[in-house]
Design an enzyme around this catalytic site. Structure first.
Site, short mmCIF file in Angstrom:
data_model
loop_
_atom_site.label_atom_id
_atom_site.label_comp_id
_atom_site.label_asym_id
_atom_site.label_seq_id
_atom_site.Cartn_x
_atom_site.Cartn_y
_atom_site.Cartn_z
CE LYS A 17 -14.77 10.74 -38.57
NZ LYS A 17 -16.13 10.32 -38.24
N GLY A 107 -16.35 4.33 -38.53
CA GLY A 107 -16.84 5.65 -38.13
C GLY A 107 -15.73 6.52 -37.54
CG MET A 108 -13.09 5.78 -34.97
SD MET A 108 -11.91 5.03 -33.82
CE MET A 108 -10.82 6.41 -33.46
N GLY A 111 -10.19 5.71 -43.75
CA GLY A 111 -9.93 5.91 -45.19
C GLY A 111 -9.58 7.36 -45.47
CB SER A 112 -11.01 10.52 -44.15
OG SER A 112 -12.31 10.21 -44.57
CB ALA A 113 -6.64 8.91 -41.50
CG ASP A 145 -15.24 12.44 -42.16
OD1 ASP A 145 -15.87 13.49 -41.92
OD2 ASP A 145 -15.65 11.30 -41.89
P1 ATP Z 1 -16.16 7.73 -42.20
O1 ATP Z 1 -16.28 7.81 -40.72
O2 ATP Z 1 -15.19 8.72 -42.80
O3 ATP Z 1 -17.45 7.68 -42.93
P2 ATP Z 1 -15.30 5.05 -41.81
O4 ATP Z 1 -14.22 5.28 -40.81
O5 ATP Z 1 -16.61 4.55 -41.31
O6 ATP Z 1 -15.50 6.36 -42.61
P3 ATP Z 1 -13.42 3.87 -43.61
O7 ATP Z 1 -12.58 2.92 -42.86
O8 ATP Z 1 -12.83 5.19 -43.95
O9 ATP Z 1 -14.82 4.05 -42.89
O10 ATP Z 1 -13.83 3.13 -44.96
C1 ATP Z 1 -15.10 3.04 -45.52
C2 ATP Z 1 -15.01 2.23 -46.82
O11 ATP Z 1 -14.18 2.91 -47.76
C3 ATP Z 1 -14.36 0.86 -46.63
O12 ATP Z 1 -15.30 -0.11 -46.34
C4 ATP Z 1 -13.69 0.61 -47.97
O13 ATP Z 1 -14.56 -0.08 -48.85
C5 ATP Z 1 -13.46 1.98 -48.59
N1 ATP Z 1 -12.03 2.41 -48.63
C6 ATP Z 1 -11.41 2.97 -49.66
N2 ATP Z 1 -10.14 3.28 -49.36
C7 ATP Z 1 -9.94 2.92 -48.08
C8 ATP Z 1 -8.84 2.99 -47.21
N3 ATP Z 1 -7.64 3.49 -47.58
N4 ATP Z 1 -9.00 2.54 -45.96
C9 ATP Z 1 -10.21 2.05 -45.58
N5 ATP Z 1 -11.26 1.93 -46.38
C10 ATP Z 1 -11.15 2.38 -47.62
#
Ligand code: ATP
Length: 308
Positions: A17, A107-108, A111-113, A145
Site C-alpha cells: 500500500k 512503509g508499504m 508484513g501486513s500483506a 494495516d
Molecule cells: P508498515 O508500513 O505496515 O508499518 P513496513 O512496510 O514498514 O510496515 P514490514 O515490511 O511490514 O514493514 O515489516 C516490519 C517488520 O516486521 C520487519 O522488520 C520484521 O521484523 C517484522 N515482520 C514480521 N513478519 C513479517 C513479514 N511477513 N514480512 C516482513 N516483515 C515482517
C-alpha cells in the site's frame, strides 16, 4: 494424510500500500496515535502459498532483501494463521511459503500483506469460510494495516488506521516507488515524530485527525494533478530527519517531472506520483539513470485474493 490432501496448496496474493494522505494526531494514553489515512493498494504483490502441515512453519524468499524477516512464530503471517486456527478450533497447522516483492520495513505494509494473505489462504485451505467481516476482525487484531491489505482498493482509515471505509477512485493512478536498501522501524519513526513535536512545541491539534476532503475529491475525479497538491504525510519529517539522504532523492524525482514525491508511510520507501503511465515510465527511466532502484506500479488494485 492422502496424497491429494498432502499436495493441496492455496495461492494468495496481496498488495502493498501507499498512504496518499497521513495525518498523525497526538499520542494517546496507550502509547498509540490516532491517525487519518487515505490508503491505496498498488500493484506490488506479496505471494503466499499455504499447504497442509501438522505444525506452523514458514519459508521466506523474494526479490527484496529478506534479512529482517523472521522465519518463525514471530512472522506476522504465522501469527495470522495461528489466530485463525484458534478462532475456528482447527487442530492442525500450515506451511506458508512467502515470496516477497514489497520492500521489508519500507512503509508499504509488506508484513501486513503477508498476514492478510495468510488469513485468506488458511481460510480457503481449512475450508473455514469465515467471510469478510470475520476475517476483518482477525486482521485488526494483527496490526493496523492488515485490514486494508485484505480490503485493497482505495480507502480511508481512522482510529489506528484500521477503521476502514472504502473511497471512490476513478481510473488508475501511476506511481514510481524507490525503495531504500535499509528499512526503517515504524515505532522508531513515530517516537522520533513525538520528539520533534515536543522540541518544536507545535502542540498537535486537539481535534480528531481527518483526511482532507480535497484528497477524496481528487481521487473521485481521477485527477492526479489535484491529488499531488493535497498529499500529506506527517511521518515524512521524522523519516527524513532519520534518513537525510532521502531529501536528495525526493528532489531528483521532482526535477524529473513527478507531480509529487513523498515518503510512503513510515518510510524509507519514496513514492512519486505521475500524470499517466507514459510519464511514469519516463520518470522510472530517469530515476534509474540516477542509479536508483525505481519500480513503476499502479493503483488501486484488489486486496488479498486466492489466485486460481
Ligand atoms: P508498515 O508500513 O505496515 O508499518 P513496513 O512496510 O514498514 O510496515 P514490514 O515490511 O511490514 O514493514 O515489516 C516490519 C517488520 O516486521 C520487519 O522488520 C520484521 O521484523 C517484522 N515482520 C514480521 N513478519 C513479517 C513479514 N511477513 N514480512 C516482513 N516483515 C515482517
Amino acid at each position: 494424510m492422502s496424497e491429494a490432501y498432502a499436495s493441496e496448496r492455496v495461492h494468495v496474493r496481496a498488495p502493498g500500500k501507499l498512504n496518499l494522505f497521513f495525518e498523525v494526531g497526538g499520542v494517546q494514553e496507550d502509547g498509540y496515535h490516532d491517525v487519518a489515512s487515505a490508503y491505496q493498494a498498488v500493484s506490488l504483490y506479496e505471494n503466499v502459498w499455504a499447504s497442509h502441515s501438522d505444525d506452523f512453519t514458514v519459508t521466506v524468499s523474494g526479490a527484496v532483501d529478506i534479512d529482517g524477516v523472521p522465519a518463525d512464530d514471530r512472522n506476522l503471517a504465522v501469527r495470522a494463521a495461528r489466530l485463525l486456527a484458534q478462532r475456528i478450533g482447527y487442530r492442525g497447522g500450515v506451511h506458508l511459503d512467502i515470496v516477497k516483492s514489497v520492500p521489508v520495513a519500507g512503509g508499504m505494509g509488506g508484513g501486513s500483506a503477508d498476514a492478510a494473505a495468510a488469513l485468506v489462504a488458511c481460510d480457503a485451505l481449512w475450508r473455514a469460510d469465515l467471510g469478510t467481516a470475520e476475517l476483518h476482525k482477525l486482521a485488526a487484531r494483527l496490526g493496523a494495516d492488515v485490514p486494508f491489505a485484505l480490503m485493497g482498493g482505495t480507502a480511508v482509515g481512522t482510529g489506528r488506521g484500521d477503521q476502514l471505509s472504502p473511497a471512490l477512485a476513478k481510473g488508475r493512478f501511476d506511481w514510481v516507488v524507490v525503495p531504500s536498501e535499509e528499512g526503517l522501524s515504524t515505532p522508531e519513526v513515530y517516537a522520533h515524530l513525538d520528539t520533534l513535536r515536543a522540541q518544536h512545541d507545535n502542540g498537535v491539534d486537539a481535534r480528531v485527525p481527518e483526511v482532507d476532503p480535497a484528497v477524496l475529491q481528487a481521487l473521485r475525479a481521477g485527477d492526479p494533478v489535484a491529488l499531488a497538491e493535497h498529499t500529506r504525510n506527517d511521518l515524512q519529517t521524522a523519516a527524513l530527519s532519520l534518513r537525510p539522504g532521502l531529501r536528495d532523492v525526493l528532489e531528483i524525482g521532482e526535477r524529473a517531472g513527478a507531480l509529487a514525491g513523498m515518503v510512503s508511510g513510515s518510510g524509507p520507501t519514496l513514492a512519486f506520483l505521475a500524470g499517466d503511465p507514459e510519464s511514469a515510465l519516463e520518470l522510472q527511466v530517469m530515476l534509474s539513470a540516477a542509479g536508483l532502484k525505481a519500480l513503476h506500479v499502479h493503483g488501486p488494485v484488489a486486496g488479498a485474493r486466492v489466485v486460481a
